[in-house]
Write an enzyme that holds these catalytic residues in place. Structure first.
Site, mmCIF file in Angstrom:
data_model
loop_
_atom_site.group_PDB
_atom_site.id
_atom_site.type_symbol
_atom_site.label_atom_id
_atom_site.label_comp_id
_atom_site.label_asym_id
_atom_site.label_seq_id
_atom_site.Cartn_x
_atom_site.Cartn_y
_atom_site.Cartn_z
ATOM 1 N N TYR A 125 109.476 53.107 4.017
ATOM 2 C CA TYR A 125 108.738 53.542 2.827
ATOM 3 C C TYR A 125 109.712 53.873 1.694
ATOM 4 C CZ TYR A 125 104.755 54.114 6.070
ATOM 5 O OH TYR A 125 103.753 53.922 6.998
ATOM 6 N N LYS A 173 113.980 51.953 17.486
ATOM 7 C CA LYS A 173 113.908 50.573 17.979
ATOM 8 C C LYS A 173 115.297 49.962 17.764
ATOM 9 C CE LYS A 173 111.496 47.033 19.508
ATOM 10 N NZ LYS A 173 110.788 46.950 20.790
ATOM 11 N N ASP A 206 107.834 51.302 20.828
ATOM 12 C CA ASP A 206 106.675 50.662 21.474
ATOM 13 C C ASP A 206 106.385 51.326 22.821
ATOM 14 O OD1 ASP A 206 109.147 49.633 22.116
ATOM 15 O OD2 ASP A 206 108.505 47.548 22.266
ATOM 16 N N ASP A 230 104.595 58.023 11.046
ATOM 17 C CA ASP A 230 103.267 57.931 10.439
ATOM 18 C C ASP A 230 102.274 57.430 11.489
ATOM 19 O OD1 ASP A 230 101.206 57.807 8.628
ATOM 20 O OD2 ASP A 230 102.015 56.128 7.470
ATOM 21 N N ASP A 234 99.365 59.777 13.829
ATOM 22 C CA ASP A 234 97.920 59.521 13.798
ATOM 23 C C ASP A 234 97.402 59.220 15.199
ATOM 24 O OD1 ASP A 234 97.946 59.870 11.074
ATOM 25 O OD2 ASP A 234 96.917 57.998 10.599
HETATM 26 MG MG MG Z 1 98.932 58.437 8.095
#
Ligand code: MG
Ligand code: NAI
Length: 334
Positions: A125, A173, A206, A230, A234
């Site tokens: 981001y 990763k 993963d 992120d 969630d």
């Molecule tokens: Mg979010």
């Protein structure tokens, strides 16, 4: 007694309703508060021309902590920018904290008590994107710096120590993203040397996504980069009751902003059906942050007791309005 200066950012939609409830709850505690309410979001944009006025940033900086409701992202308006992203960047709120804790008597899975610590300022981001090859090739740069990695990883270790958690998982990763994740990973193992009381484990992102579904109770602290955090946060909040009860904190060196994870829920405005628990739990995180741990824990127990006795809003299967539920929490605090 110390007076705390708290900046309140009601925002749009149900934001003002849940923030008013949280203010009432905070005022019922035996603590001294100076509340300052400031504008943020689409309504503020229509009033003043900016969704995040400089005066709001200034008040967040001057406060001991900030409690934020939610904002509405308006349909395409040129020059409109997300005040949430802007606030995180301007104030360098580098650590995004997402606690995930089982809540008895809900659809929560049992024995979960983890905190996800997400780097909030860089990674994928970074905002550095471009098109090449006449629009046929899209590139986003993933930036990982030693400075930002160090501060987020240190934050995770400090949190683990202060909350008596023994294990941290650094999630990456690095087998594929050898440079960016490689740097993040090696900084984690360097910093771990300063914290011999805490065990650092590593896990590929993963695998972590799978393990979270299989056995979420194995995690105490997860520290990871922006995009991975992120998504994983969630994912994890769904094991412990979802949006009505999920809260988060955005922590920087000179400011801290706590908020429910949900948005402005425009269809709930004025119905009395907005569940204030997510905002109350954000307020509890804020109390932790200002070192009022005992009051934070009392607030969490009061909320759990409301849930156990079905004194909740309709999204959790109860029949109370936002205001009635707020009074139930306040009664238990007294
Ligand atoms: Mg979010
Ligand atoms: P949302 O989180 O507002 O709503 C999603 C669903 O959850 C809806 O069915 C809503 O009724 C329900 N819900 C949300 N909060 C609730 C609460 N406290 N009690 C009971 N039910 C609740 O997300 P949505 O609908 O995608 O977005 C609505 C607006 O919020 C958009 O403009 C979006 O951009 C904005 N948004 C803002 C965020 C923020 O301020 N941090 C975060 C997410 C969305």
């Amino acid at each position: 007694m110390k007076r705390y200066r708290i900046c309140l950012l009601p925002g749009d939609g149900i934001g003002p309703e849940v923030i008013a409830s949280a203010r009432n709850v905070l005022e019922s505690l035996p603590l001294e508060w100076d509340f300052v309410e400031c504008g943020i979001g689409y309504d503020e944009y229509q009033r003043s021309g900016s969704p995040l006025p400089d005066s709001t940033i200034e008040q967040i900086r001057n406060a001991d902590a900030t409690l934020f409701g939610a904002v509405t992202t308006p349909p395409n308006i040129p020059n409109y920018f997300s005040p949430v992203v802007q606030m995180r960047q301007t104030l360098e709120l580098y650590a995004n904290l997402r606690p995930c804790r089982s809540i008895p008597h809900t659809s929560s899975r049992p024995n979960i008590d983890m905190i996800i610590v997400r780097e909030n300022t860089e990674g994928l981001y970074s905002g550095i994107e471009r098109l090449e090859d006449d629009g046929n090739k899209a590139i986003t740069e993933r930036i990982i710096t030693r400075k930002s990695s160090e501060r987020i990883i240190r934050k995770a270790f400090e949190l683990a120590r202060s909350t008596n958690r023994k294990t941290i998982h650094v999630v990456h990763k690095a087998n594929v993203l050898r440079q960016t994740c490689g740097l993040f990973r090696s900084v984690a193992f360097e910093i771990a040397k300063d914290y011999p009381d805490i065990i650092l484990q590593e896990m590929l992102v993963d695998t972590c996504a799978m393990e979270l579904v299989r056995a979420p109770e194995q995690f105490e602290v997860i520290v990871t980069t922006n995009l991975f955090g992120d998504i994983l946060s969630d994912e994890a909040c769904m094991f412990v009751g979802g949006l009505g009860v999920a809260s988060s904190g955005n922590i920087g060196t000179d400011a801290a902003v706590f908020e429910p994870v949900h948005g402005s829920a425009p269809t709930l405005v004025g119905t009395g059906n907005a569940n204030p628990i997510a905002t109350f739990l954000a307020a509890a995180m804020m109390l932790d942050h200002i070192h009022e741990l005992e009051h934070a824990n009392r607030l969490r127990s009061s909320i759990e007791d409301c849930i156990a006795n079905n004194q909740v809003t309709i999204d959790l299967g109860g029949s109370l309005t936002t205001v009635q539920m707020t009074l139930q929490v306040i009664q238990r605090l007294n």
